[in-house]
Design an enzyme around this catalytic site. Structure first.
Site, PDB file in Angstrom:
ATOM      1  N   LYS A 202       6.561  33.185  18.306  1.00  0.00           N
ATOM      2  CA  LYS A 202       6.770  32.451  18.122  1.00  0.00           C
ATOM      3  C   LYS A 202       5.860  30.675  17.430  1.00  0.00           C
ATOM      4  O   LYS A 202       6.809  30.330  16.951  1.00  0.00           O
ATOM      5  CB  LYS A 202       6.583  31.772  19.404  1.00  0.00           C
ATOM      6  N   ASP A 203       4.621  31.521  16.967  1.00  0.00           N
ATOM      7  CA  ASP A 203       3.931  29.785  16.149  1.00  0.00           C
ATOM      8  C   ASP A 203       4.375  30.048  14.698  1.00  0.00           C
ATOM      9  O   ASP A 203       3.830  29.092  14.319  1.00  0.00           O
ATOM     10  CB  ASP A 203       2.663  30.401  16.732  1.00  0.00           C
TER      11      ASP A 203
ATOM     12  N   ARG B  33      12.661  22.632  22.742  1.00  0.00           N
ATOM     13  CA  ARG B  33      13.733  23.438  23.034  1.00  0.00           C
ATOM     14  C   ARG B  33      13.564  23.572  24.577  1.00  0.00           C
ATOM     15  O   ARG B  33      15.386  23.174  25.027  1.00  0.00           O
ATOM     16  CB  ARG B  33      13.130  24.863  22.624  1.00  0.00           C
ATOM     17  N   ARG B  34      12.859  23.143  25.465  1.00  0.00           N
ATOM     18  CA  ARG B  34      12.845  23.492  27.400  1.00  0.00           C
ATOM     19  C   ARG B  34      13.804  22.073  27.076  1.00  0.00           C
ATOM     20  O   ARG B  34      14.315  21.687  28.290  1.00  0.00           O
ATOM     21  CB  ARG B  34      12.161  23.610  27.869  1.00  0.00           C
TER      22      ARG B  34
ATOM     23  N   ARG C 119       1.405  18.526  27.243  1.00  0.00           N
ATOM     24  CA  ARG C 119       0.383  19.208  26.232  1.00  0.00           C
ATOM     25  C   ARG C 119      -1.199  19.840  27.046  1.00  0.00           C
ATOM     26  O   ARG C 119      -1.041  19.524  27.664  1.00  0.00           O
ATOM     27  CB  ARG C 119       0.523  18.399  24.487  1.00  0.00           C
TER      28      ARG C 119
ATOM     29  N   ASN D 140      -3.269  23.879  26.817  1.00  0.00           N
ATOM     30  CA  ASN D 140      -3.380  24.653  26.880  1.00  0.00           C
ATOM     31  C   ASN D 140      -3.206  25.078  28.846  1.00  0.00           C
ATOM     32  O   ASN D 140      -2.410  24.505  29.548  1.00  0.00           O
ATOM     33  CB  ASN D 140      -4.583  25.848  26.844  1.00  0.00           C
TER      34      ASN D 140
ATOM     35  N   ARG E 279      -2.398  22.347  31.392  1.00  0.00           N
ATOM     36  CA  ARG E 279      -1.411  21.922  32.223  1.00  0.00           C
ATOM     37  C   ARG E 279      -0.841  22.454  33.745  1.00  0.00           C
ATOM     38  O   ARG E 279      -0.779  21.608  34.693  1.00  0.00           O
ATOM     39  CB  ARG E 279      -0.262  22.579  31.387  1.00  0.00           C
TER      40      ARG E 279
ATOM     41  N   CYS F 233       9.866  22.973  14.810  1.00  0.00           N
ATOM     42  CA  CYS F 233       9.626  22.022  16.084  1.00  0.00           C
ATOM     43  C   CYS F 233      10.115  21.164  15.997  1.00  0.00           C
ATOM     44  O   CYS F 233      10.250  21.025  17.573  1.00  0.00           O
ATOM     45  CB  CYS F 233       8.251  22.171  16.636  1.00  0.00           C
TER      46      CYS F 233
END
Length: 310
Positions: A85-86, A133-134, A151, A153, A157, A244
């Protein structure tokens, strides 16, 4: 074919390393290699360094792949491991995807130390996410909630949740499974409620297109169904010219005798959503996804896409 040495390039986050180790293990078992024949090369990307601003402000998805691809062109690595997805839908000339590994759980994970389900979160509470998106999907479904930038990793989070920066967040179920952290998932959100990002849960193995040695090494690792599904999803995204900066979701899933494709485009603030669904055989799935994108464009999706680029 002689495989005396393969250098795998990856980001240095725990999740990226888990994906690189999965790639290494598959290469070892497929070709009878040992640890000494496979080197994992950690490459820090711009996306790893810039954590104080949203991705859409500093360059987008390419921030997680650019430095790795540059190392590939310099022949410092032979294989690049990416969360699919990246990957930009348009790849640099000279690079190609040699294999897509079997797909993990595609769903988004709702994670909270306070609430068992997203539906249980009271009005006015704070949800943290770095995903446009979320954010858009949440604002569309639950405009009563507040959304803040989140933001970092997976571990970062999760620590922010513990520090009560937010009441809940979302991560990909796939990443948590690969890290052995599935116990962190409070609720796996049904795809009917939150359609995932294009190619979520898939790992792409990139290589130099003229490197026949690596092409041959990667070919047996490819999962045909995952490739079929993600190819269609990425074609949908490419047709919409998504980035993005654009809240776009897409998912192709196998049914009893065919595939079901669903896609959606949202306004960044969640105020509007356009959705589409198609059924197709494996052979026709990519074309069906492109037609689905064309239908959304005919209904005004371009206006929503342009909202995200202003």
């Amino acid at each position: 074919m002689t495989l005396d040495r393969i250098r795998i390039g990856t980001r240095g986050s725990p999740l990226a390393l888990a994906q690189a180790h999965e790639t290494r293990d598959r290469l070892k078992s497929t070709h009878g290699l040992d640890d000494a024949q496979i080197e994992i090369v950690i490459i820090q990307t711009s996306g790893d360094r810039i954590l104080d601003r949203p991705l859409m402000e500093v360059g987008g998805k390419g921030l997680f792949t650019k430095e790795i691809e540059e190392a590939m062109f310099r022949a410092e690595i032979d294989v690049a491991v990416h969360s699919m997805k990246d990957l930009e839908t348009s790849m640099p000339d000279g690079l190609a995807v040699g294999a897509v590994l079997p797909r993990e759980d595609v769903r988004d994970a709702f994670i909270s130390l306070k609430f068992a389900r997203l539906a249980d979160v009271p009005e006015g509470r704070v949800i943290g996410t770095s995903s446009l998106r979320r954010r858009a999907q949440l604002r569309n479904a639950r405009p009563d909630l507040s959304v803040v930038e989140f933001r970092g990793n997976v571990q970062t989070r999760l620590q922010k949740l513990a520090d009560e920066v937010a009441d809940a967040t979302f991560l990909a179920c796939a990443g948590l499974h690969r890290l052995g952290e599935e116990a962190r998932i409070t609720e796996a959100v049904a795809t009917d409620d939150m359609l995932p990002a294009v190619a979520q849960g898939a790992i792409a193995l990139q290589f130099r297109a003229d490197d026949d040695r690596i092409r041959t090494a990667l070919a047996p690792l490819n999962d045909a169904e995952t490739e079929t599904r993600t190819r269609a999803e990425r074609a949908f995204l490419a047709k919409l010219d998504g980035s993005c900066r654009t809240p776009i979701a897409g998912l192709a899933e196998p049914t009893d005798d065919a595939f079901r494709f669903r896609g959606e485009v949202l306004a960044p603030d969640g105020s509007q959503k356009l959705a589409v669904e198609r059924s197709a055989t494996a052979e026709d799935l990519e074309a069906a996804a492109v037609h689905a994108a064309e239908e959304l464009l005919s209904k005004g999706a371009a206006d929503l896409v342009n909202l995200g680029t202003r």
